[in-house]
Design an enzyme around this catalytic site. Structure first.
Site, PDB file in Angstrom:
ATOM      1  CE  LYS B  33      -3.831  -0.199   2.306  1.00  0.00           C
ATOM      2  NZ  LYS B  33      -4.441  -0.549   3.586  1.00  0.00           N
ATOM      3  NE  ARG B 103      -6.210   3.880   5.040  1.00  0.00           N
ATOM      4  CZ  ARG B 103      -7.525   3.821   4.745  1.00  0.00           C
ATOM      5  NH1 ARG B 103      -8.134   2.667   4.634  1.00  0.00           N
ATOM      6  NH2 ARG B 103      -8.189   4.930   4.556  1.00  0.00           N
ATOM      7  N   GLY B 112      -8.119  -7.344   5.442  1.00  0.00           N
ATOM      8  CA  GLY B 112      -8.898  -7.458   6.673  1.00  0.00           C
ATOM      9  C   GLY B 112      -8.165  -8.125   7.817  1.00  0.00           C
ATOM     10  CG  MET B 114      -2.288  -7.289   9.978  1.00  0.00           C
ATOM     11  SD  MET B 114      -0.602  -7.000   9.498  1.00  0.00           S
ATOM     12  CE  MET B 114      -0.827  -6.451   7.827  1.00  0.00           C
ATOM     13  NE  ARG B 347      -9.706  -2.504  -5.315  1.00  0.00           N
ATOM     14  CZ  ARG B 347     -10.361  -2.778  -4.213  1.00  0.00           C
ATOM     15  NH1 ARG B 347      -9.736  -3.326  -3.179  1.00  0.00           N
ATOM     16  NH2 ARG B 347     -11.649  -2.507  -4.113  1.00  0.00           N
ATOM     17  CG  HIS B 466     -23.643 -42.814 -18.078  1.00  0.00           C
ATOM     18  ND1 HIS B 466     -24.813 -42.185 -18.441  1.00  0.00           N
ATOM     19  CD2 HIS B 466     -23.159 -43.408 -19.186  1.00  0.00           C
ATOM     20  CE1 HIS B 466     -25.047 -42.420 -19.723  1.00  0.00           C
ATOM     21  NE2 HIS B 466     -24.053 -43.154 -20.200  1.00  0.00           N
ATOM     22  CB  SER B 793      -2.309 -41.600 -26.169  1.00  0.00           C
ATOM     23  OG  SER B 793      -3.274 -40.765 -25.571  1.00  0.00           O
ATOM     24  CB  CYS B 861      -6.454 -38.952 -24.471  1.00  0.00           C
ATOM     25  SG  CYS B 861      -6.115 -40.631 -23.984  1.00  0.00           S
ATOM     26  CE1 TYR B 881      -2.663 -36.349 -28.243  1.00  0.00           C
ATOM     27  CE2 TYR B 881      -0.635 -36.815 -29.437  1.00  0.00           C
ATOM     28  CZ  TYR B 881      -1.795 -37.249 -28.819  1.00  0.00           C
ATOM     29  OH  TYR B 881      -2.074 -38.579 -28.742  1.00  0.00           O
TER      30      TYR B 881
END
Lengths: 905, 905
Positions: B33, B103, B112, B114, B347, B466, B793, B861, B881
């Site tokens: 910050k 802060r 949140g 601190m 931000r 299924h 594969s 796969c 691949y």
């Protein structure tokens, strides 16, 4: 210089010189039989004169498309002349004929695969000469007709049937049973008919010229190397096709030339007991095949001492010499032809396990072999013999085999049939009867019956069925999966075909072979305390690197394991304790309750049982490590089966529809809701693949109070034993670990509880913490695992299942058998460790684990730990020990020694 | 030289210099910050003056047990003086008071966790001064009471309840709902009561000295670094505990000082559509929290253009500057205090998937970021948004969630409930109604209903049920395992609690979240053809190394896959074709017959179906490779369930006992024996662990005619497509290989059949032969496997199951969830590839296979092929691949690009 194709038996030195003295190459050149004949001859053993045509000649002949190489035949004839000189006989001379045999003999033995022709040299004239010389027409014509028959089939390719038909018709005509009972005249006309057969089928005259006979026979032997039978055999036995065969031409000798002639077989030591004393059988005036055929009662060899004292002494000396030369017990064939002893063959003798041990030890004592060799002379599996009762061969011969099953636990058992475990137990306890428990399959509820019985027989189940596992564990003979049996538990009868066996009738089962007999067979009990065995095992222990532990769940097992030489417990399966009938209800309560307090209470109730068992194990193993595996199997294994409950429910539902009174309806309805409740609980625990489900450490993570209780029981027991002055060495093992975090969690729970117990008792117990490696991921991440594990134990059963993705039960009942039959898998990976796959994973695990923790202890538990081939693999992997069932411990010790000795050489 | 503990916002350059210009270390020193405030300040953005106390000071303070390090406080006071100079105000001066906030601000955001204290500098006198300055008693006393309350709770550790009780009692007394409705007088007496609370609970006077307030607040912020909440958060977020927090002291500014004051939030671009236009909300004369709370209707930012034109133009410029600086869309908080604009925070703004894509592409077009960065700016999962209809947030807000299930297949579906597939199909076809199919679970018989319906909802089943698999395959939304639902198929109603939904009533399901709604929710359909998306995906394709293929069983899938950018079919599961209703009876006949001829006939009958499907795939993929896997699943999957049949049989048995007529009895008896016959067949195929049983290549070995038929179908189809002028590139894949010999056998069968077909057609088709690697042993022996396989594969679903010894269905319904919750496993290995274990096995396989065959093609796969984290692992493993369901193809393309870009940097 022309090649030397032929060596007489006297020319062994020359053959050796030709191959630089390399004995393996001598065998390659002359074939095994030729080399051995030459060797016996060189030793001064009276071998009938002869010569060997080399395998190179065979190869040359085959390469030339069936032409003898240059000079071969001339050399053979020259060698034949030398034989004539030595024997004083003459080939083809009716007045003093030399007869010879012509046999194949390759580098590696191929029994029965190639051809032999005997009695070469006979023709009409020579036969008549033989009759004059021997006065024995029957003998002469019988030899002659044999030559024609053998020559006809082997050399000329005539089928055997026409010859046999002629013999059969003569036997019929004479009304006799054997050819020996035919007359000389019969045989004379048979010879005529045989020659006619040759003429008709082979379209040539049977050659009457002796040398022509030998030439053709030699070619036939060469040709037989490439016969279909021989090629197939070599393919199967992995023998190269380019070795060729030698041909041995040896003078025929006859033990059937009157009272001064005998023929027999002998062993240089007793093949049953191993005693160092010549034994054998012989017949006077007989041919070798008569001794084997058993058509005439043979005489024990000792009788020869009286009948032919000189010969006996000579034979004894020869046997001694051969034994000394070959450095092993010999199995010999001999013939005395008219007072002259001839040794026809010698080879290493087959023997019983008991004899193998004694002979090996005594040969070592005699300085003939080293102790290393003695140990290697006994096959590990032979040791099983000393551990279990056996049926003798005689006992088996007298009884009928009614079924075959799987030989899952070795040894012989005989008893009356009991179809349920309670009855089995009662009969044993109350009536002191021997019982064989017979069930379709067994379950944990049946264990008390199995323990009471001499053996167990089931009609279904495989090598890892409950019955098989329990039987092996307790060393009880068992035959399982004898599917020909049909067992009717209601009618109390088992049926095979039309044979019925009722409860209370005697049967016998052979767990070594899987045979089931009707009746009571005698058993013999060999002895593990056998002095020779003890010495041999002592030597073996000195040679091996690999430790041997036992898998034992009960104190009694541990005691036995230690007696058999176990150096610790490699696996105690704590859940087996849960299956005990008085504990099972508590276990079931623990599993099925939803209430935490009730679960805790049940767990606590199990504590004393476990503590007691563990204390017993520690006492038995005093000072040796005891690996205790925390609970492993899926919980549903402790509950009634889902399908059993479903069936029960169906029955009840049918009964309720048929019920006639209100009371009955209410009673059945109550039972239905009770059964339904259990079914719901069992159903909730069902898994589609229990092998890959909630079991092992997963249970420990989900029910930490169970781990805590087991750890407490272990440490309370260890403290107890320590306070008695004993030494407990617990190693606590987590099953089915797949991720290091599982181990870390369990170790935390364990350490807290262990410290608590030790503080309570004021006793420090040293212990180790470790894990099974039975999941591929654990092996792959052994470096991480080793951060928390002080030892690793490969659970190769499960590891094989996971690595192959193959459920053993399903596979062995199905496709695995096909895979083995088709040669897709070289061996059953559940019997012998798969070195290429599972072994690679193990090697990876060991090397990685050692990177993290160099002194990590590694071993194998599970059935591979008792398998010799797998033990050798474990030795090569550098594991610290194997663990197997107590009854396999001696086998494992010897296997480990073999492996160590073999890897040295 | 004393350490510099304090940096004003103007001293960012000095802070940078102190850490050698390393921006990461600047954030470490000042906290995120503090660094950002300094940065905005340096950019010329109007940030209220302030300073930051370094994290090093915090660490020093904590190390010294709560003592400020030497010089800190003096430096802080000096910085305060600078603030006074810049603002012209004076801390603690009633006539022109400076108020500040205090802060925390650590290196990594810990929202949140601190503490914060606002309005520091107020006391009785200053408050009176504020009233004079602002004329706003309510504002001044409200600020004062806030300070006391925050200070009391945060700094002095008083609980919040007593303060809130006082406020509540005043609201009650006034009969108002919010504190804003209390009067200035009320707040004045509340301040008195608050001070009394501090006195009573903290046993000290609320400090009236401004510097004392600031000193104590600073200490409190330092202390909060080690608070329990903060520690736990850091543990969970893997943030180191020794970083410390910075403290930011910043001038308070107020948007509630009359009509010239406003406060608001704004995004530099549209967060929903991505349009490049400032958007936001503001309120006049209000505090920031009023904008967020929504108690007053806010005004759109565009209105500020009229209300405060200058300010708007200034703000627009700042937004542009911040966007340019941070190179992303910004989310800003601003306040105008009496005509002066202050930016309080900026931000990176959150945005929808659609906005993410458009913003990334436009930022790249504007030259603010590179195309590589643009691609990295869009999360792969966000692409899913473009593929499926979605419920808008508004639509969801208006409807009740009645149940939650597993979000197994993304997208929104709305329709009337149909409880069976036939009805679903009929309603869709005949009545053109939108339907949601609702079933307890689905089976192959239900697929036509699932395809007809907009979505599927089941009450049981897991992520691989299924229903889940089929839904994902077809991109149909589905929610499964919604166990709160009770479905009564007889009464045609589903119940959740006391809500009943009858067949034909509207429901909506969100497959992206797993939510189930009552009623008809509106859906919006985004568009994959979105121009920005197309451009982004084009860039992504240019960056990635890894190929992307699709798993597709049907031609329609293949067409869709190609549209989504698939470069081939990575997996066609041939057995899915067998489940089609018109084919299933033939398949069942093939399985259950004992007669070879009948089996052959059934196999032949399947040929045309398969050929047609394959031809469709080849046409769709014209020129791209199509991997066809031969039959894989256990045969019993094609048959009715064992338990279903058992239940049927029970019912029949009960019915037969109740039957009243002979005809009825006969009819039911016939049905019984028929059912029993099927039960026997199904029973014979049952396995204890079907996952590890007779499936995959084992079927091909046992039923070679099946392999032969499939191969024939493939080659007939390929020839057909070739003869049409198309290009078929078949790759034939063997499933579940564990031993190289399996592959060798299958390859032999395949080659014979392939040659035969090609000869028949006179067409040569180039093809490849390969195998799945889904069994650990296959991975371990990949060097041997590669002798016969031209491609590998990885079937990572099964490979994960075997490697972990974990059945996915069983595990995900049980212990795996516990493992994930307890952190024993870092991630679900079925969702994201386990790199340590399974990944290691894959790496081993790839490297070994390449030793044998350097150019071997490798891919994945299975579901991991569509998971971004897993795709990154596959990329690192160097695979060629990944293959995933058509709907995941765009996700996979983007993931592959991310992986390539990340590995470059």
């Amino acid at each position: 210089m022309t090649t030397k194709w032929v060596y007489t038996l006297d020319e062994l030195d020359e053959a050796e010189a030709a191959v630089d003295g390399d004995w393996d190459r001598v065998r390659g050149l002359l074939g095994g039989k030729g080399a051995n004949l030459g060797e016996m001859n060189r030793l001064g053993v009276p071998v009938p004169p002869g010569f060997t045509i080399t395998t190179e000649a065979c190869n040359g002949y085959l390469a030339a498309g069936g032409q003898f190489p240059q000079g071969l035949w001339e050399q053979a004839l020259a060698a034949l002349r030398t034989m004539e000189e030595k024997t004083g006989k003459k080939f083809g001379d009716p007045s003093n004929p030399l007869l010879v045999s012509c046999r194949s003999g390759a580098k590696f033995s191929m029994p029965g695969m190639m051809d032999t022709v005997l009695d070469i040299g006979l023709n009409d004239q020579v036969t008549e000469g033989m009759i004059k010389l021997t006065g024995n027409e029957h003998f002469a014509f019988d030899s002659y007709r044999r030559l024609i028959q053998m020559f006809g089939t082997v050399v000329l390719g005539v089928r055997d049937e026409p010859f046999e038909d002629v013999l059969a018709s003569y036997r019929d005509r004479r009304g006799v049973r054997t050819d020996a009972d035919l007359t000389g005249d019969d045989l004379r006309s048979i010879v005529g008919e045989f020659k006619e057969i040759v003429r008709r089928h082979a379209r040539i005259e049977f050659p009457s010229d002796a040398e022509e006979q030998l030439r053709m026979a030699t070619q036939a032997v060469f040709d037989s190397w490439n016969g279909k039978r021989a090629r197939n055999y070599r393919d199967a036995a992995h023998i190269a096709h380019d070795l060729g065969t030698g041909v041995n031409v040896v003078t025929m000798v006859y033990g059937n030339l009157g009272e001064g002639s005998v023929t027999g077989v002998a062993m240089s030591r007793n093949a049953t007991t191993g005693e160092n004393a010549l034994e054998g059988d012989y017949l006077t005036n007989a041919q070798g095949e008569d001794v084997v055929a058993g058509t005439r009662p043979t005489k024990p060899l000792q009788q020869l001492k009286t009948e032919m004292r000189e010969i006996y002494i000579q034979f004894e000396g020869i046997a001694r010499r051969l034994e000394r030369h070959y450095r092993d017990m010999q199995d010999m064939e001999f013939t005395v032809e008219r007072g002259k002893l001839w040794i026809l063959q010698t080879r290493t003798g087959k023997r019983t396990a008991q004899a193998a041990v004694r002979i090996a030890v005594e040969l070592a004592d005699e300085g003939l072999i080293s102790r290393e060799e003695a140990v290697l002379r006994v096959e590990p599996e032979q040791i099983e013999f000393f551990l279990h009762p056996q049926f003798s061969r005689e006992a088996k011969a007298g009884h009928k085999v009614i079924a075959h099953g799987l030989n899952v636990s070795p040894g012989a058992a005989t008893g009356v049939v009991a179809f349920d475990p309670d009855l089995a137990e009662r009969w044993v306890k109350e009536s002191k009867r021997d019982v064989v428990l017979v069930r379709p399959e067994t379950k944990p509820d049946d264990v008390h019956g199995m323990l009471a019985a001499k053996g167990t027989l089931t009609s279904s189940g495989g090598r890892t069925s409950h019955a098989a596992l329990v039987a092996r564990q307790f060393g009880k003979p068992a035959v399982v999966g004898a599917s020909e049996l049909s067992i009717d538990l209601v009618a109390r009868v088992m049926t095979v075909g039309d044979i019925e066996v009722h409860e209370g009738e005697w049967i016998s089962i052979d767990g070594t072979t899987g045979e089931v007999f009707i009746g009571k067979l005698d058993t013999v009990v060999p002895d593990m305390d056998d002095e020779s065995l003890a010495r041999l095992m002592g030597w073996a222990d000195g040679f091996r690197r690999l430790g041997v532990r036992a898998n034992a769940d009960y104190p009694a097992d541990a005691v036995r394991a230690r007696k058999y030489g176990a150096e610790g417990i490699g696996l105690c399966r704590t859940e087996h304790m849960f299956f005990e009938p008085e504990r099972l209800p508590t276990v079931q309560r623990m599993i099925t309750t939803q209430i935490l307090a009730e679960r805790r209470e049940a767990v606590e109730a199990l504590l004393p049982f476990q503590r007691e068992d563990f204390a017993g194990l520690f006492r038995a193993m005093d000072g040796l490590p005891v690996i205790i595996r925390l609970i492993d199997p899926p919980l549903h294994e402790f509950l009634p089966g889902f399908e059993e409950l479903t069936r029960e429910l169906t029955d009840l539902q049918i009964r309720v529809t048929n019920a006639r009174t209100l009371e009955k309806v209410e009673e059945i309805t109550a039972k239905i809701s009770e059964t339904q409740a259990m079914l719901d609980k069992v159903g909730a625990l069902r898994e589609s693949n229990p092998m890959l489900g909630l079991r092992g450490v997963r249970l420990g993570i989900l029910i930490p109070e169970l781990t805590r209780m087991q750890v407490r029981a272990i440490f309370e027991a260890a403290c107890e034993v320590t306070s008695e002055g004993g030494k407990a060495v617990p190693e606590i093992m987590i099953p089915l670990t797949s991720h290091v975090n599982e181990l870390r969690r369990q170790r935390e729970v364990l350490e807290v509880e262990a410290r608590k117990v030790m503080a309570e008792r004021g006793i420090e117990v040293k212990y180790q913490f470790g894990t099974m490696i039975e999941v591929p991921r654990a092996a792959l991440t052994a470096d991480q695992i080793a951060e928390y594990a002080e030892f690793l134990s490969f659970g190769t059963n499960d590891l094989t299942q996971m690595t192959f993705a193959m459920s053993r039960d399903d596979a062995e009942a199905g496709f695995l058998m096909r895979y083995l039959a088709d040669g897709i898998l070289p061996a059953n990976p559940f019997a012998t460790l798969d070195e290429d796959g599972v072994g690679k994973l193990m090697r990876l695990a060991v090397s990685q684990a050692r990177k993290t923790r160099p002194d990590i202890e590694t071993g194998v538990c599970g059935e591979h730990g008792g398998d010799p081939a797998s033990i050798a693999i474990c030795d090569r992997l550098g594991l610290d020990y194997v663990s197997c069932s107590p009854y396999r411990v001696p086998v494992a010790r010897l296997s480990a020694a073999h492996s160590a000795l073999r890897s040295k050489s």
